[in-house]
Design a protein around this motif. Structure first.
Motif, PDB file in Angstrom:
ATOM      1  N   LEU A   1       0.857  -1.167   0.081  1.00  0.00           N
ATOM      2  CA  LEU A   1       0.076  -0.059   0.124  1.00  0.00           C
ATOM      3  C   LEU A   1       0.693   1.217  -0.035  1.00  0.00           C
TER       4      LEU A   1
ATOM      5  N   LYS B   1      -0.511   4.915  -0.889  1.00  0.00           N
ATOM      6  CA  LYS B   1      -1.961   4.932  -0.119  1.00  0.00           C
ATOM      7  C   LYS B   1      -1.500   5.598   1.462  1.00  0.00           C
TER       8      LYS B   1
ATOM      9  N   VAL C   1      -5.931   2.954   5.391  1.00  0.00           N
ATOM     10  CA  VAL C   1      -6.382   1.723   5.096  1.00  0.00           C
ATOM     11  C   VAL C   1      -7.541   1.571   5.834  1.00  0.00           C
ATOM     12  N   SER C   2      -8.708   1.225   5.687  1.00  0.00           N
ATOM     13  CA  SER C   2      -9.621   0.527   6.534  1.00  0.00           C
ATOM     14  C   SER C   2      -9.374  -0.864   7.252  1.00  0.00           C
TER      15      SER C   2
ATOM     16  N   THR D   1     -11.441  -3.058   6.883  1.00  0.00           N
ATOM     17  CA  THR D   1     -12.139  -4.086   5.954  1.00  0.00           C
ATOM     18  C   THR D   1     -11.329  -4.148   4.495  1.00  0.00           C
ATOM     19  N   GLU D   2     -10.789  -3.068   4.221  1.00  0.00           N
ATOM     20  CA  GLU D   2      -9.771  -3.321   3.191  1.00  0.00           C
ATOM     21  C   GLU D   2      -8.557  -4.414   3.351  1.00  0.00           C
TER      22      GLU D   2
ATOM     23  N   SER E   1      -8.915  -6.404   5.710  1.00  0.00           N
ATOM     24  CA  SER E   1      -9.458  -8.021   5.802  1.00  0.00           C
ATOM     25  C   SER E   1      -9.588  -8.466   4.555  1.00  0.00           C
ATOM     26  N   ASP E   2      -9.867  -7.834   3.282  1.00  0.00           N
ATOM     27  CA  ASP E   2     -10.038  -8.445   1.989  1.00  0.00           C
ATOM     28  C   ASP E   2      -8.708  -8.915   1.652  1.00  0.00           C
ATOM     29  N   ALA E   3      -7.756  -7.999   1.698  1.00  0.00           N
ATOM     30  CA  ALA E   3      -6.382  -8.411   1.274  1.00  0.00           C
ATOM     31  C   ALA E   3      -5.735  -9.537   2.028  1.00  0.00           C
TER      32      ALA E   3
ATOM     33  N   SER F   1     -12.234  -8.788   9.784  1.00  0.00           N
ATOM     34  CA  SER F   1     -11.931  -7.398  10.527  1.00  0.00           C
ATOM     35  C   SER F   1     -11.882  -7.250  11.671  1.00  0.00           C
TER      36      SER F   1
ATOM     37  N   GLY G   1      -9.836   4.934   9.312  1.00  0.00           N
ATOM     38  CA  GLY G   1      -9.142   3.699   9.162  1.00  0.00           C
ATOM     39  C   GLY G   1      -7.768   4.195   9.940  1.00  0.00           C
TER      40      GLY G   1
END
Ligand code: ATP
Length: 214
Positions: A26, A31, A34-35, A37-38, A40-42, A47, A66
């Motif tokens: 990131l 960037k 970061v949240s 949730t982001e 968590s997805d990665a 989360s 975030g």
């Protein structure tokens, strides 16, 4: 790791390299926040777990903002000793050992294989992936000039115990065991196992018994 293991649970400590790698990515793309949730997805960690993990080291995300990528990254660098290069030995330069030497996983990470060891005269003295191969008996003397903290063990199972003993004698404190053998080592040495066939079987078992919704 420098972290106070009394305070940070081992399960959290194990996830730190995962977080670190993604945060570096990131940061490289510019960037700044970061949240969970982001993240968590990665990294495929839920989360709530991420928020709990981060709260252990005082990184409290702000609602609607975030986490600050730079703050987290510098924290992880310190915690994971990323500011220092961790030297690694590799024992057993067969197919897997050679692959690991050539893979050079150290690029961009602060771990580096500094020497390899074997008993086969056909590989001793060679340089593979930029790493010199020494005889097993030279481990103690090599360690004096190249103080490895960790050894990767890729010998055949039958040679795993005696090789582990040599690693311990040389004063290396951590072993990453790629052999299926279960080893007897002193309590002050930490050992982690990577058994690729067990990992594959586990994956197949989970696919069969816990299929993911399509
Ligand atoms: P290949 O046999 O084709 O090299 P492999 O990875 O299956 O591939 P293994 O028989 O598993 O080979 O041996 C891995 C490496 O470990 C070999 O290079 C072998 O010389 C080395 N080795 C075997 N016994 C020892 C030992 N006691 N100490 C250090 N290295 C050893």
């Amino acid at each position: 790791m420098n972290i106070d293991e009394q305070k940070i649970p081992q399960a959290t400590a194990k996830r730190l390299p995962l977080y670190y790698r993604f945060l570096e990515h990131l940061h490289a793309t510019g960037k700044q926040r970061v949240s969970s949730t982001e993240l968590s997805d990665a990294v495929k960690v839920d989360s709530a777990t991420i928020r709990r993990d981060f709260s252990y080291f005082g990184a409290l995300g702000k609602k609607g903002y975030g986490y600050n990528v730079h703050y987290l990254l510098s924290f992880f660098r310190k915690t994971l000793n990323q500011e220092e290069v961790t030297k690694v030995f590799l024992i057993g330069v067969g197919n897997l050992g050679t692959a690991l030497l050539k893979y050079n996983f150290s690029k961009g990470e602060n771990t580096q294989i500094v020497a390899a060891f074997d008993i086969d005269s056909r590989v001793i003295g060679k340089e593979i992936g930029g790493v010199e191969v020494y005889h097993m008996n030279e481990m103690q003397s090599v360690k004096k000039s190249n103080d490895a903290a960790v050894a990767i063990l890729t010998v055949p199972s039958s040679a795993a115990q005696e090789s582990a003993e040599k690693i311990v004698e040389a004063g290396v404190k951590g072993i990453l065991n790629f052999t299926p053998a279960r080893l007897t080592i002193p309590d002050h040495v930490r050992i982690h196992h990577i058994d690729l066939s067990v990992e594959l079987q586990t994956l197949v078992y989970f696919l069969k018994n816990y299929p993911l919704p399509t």
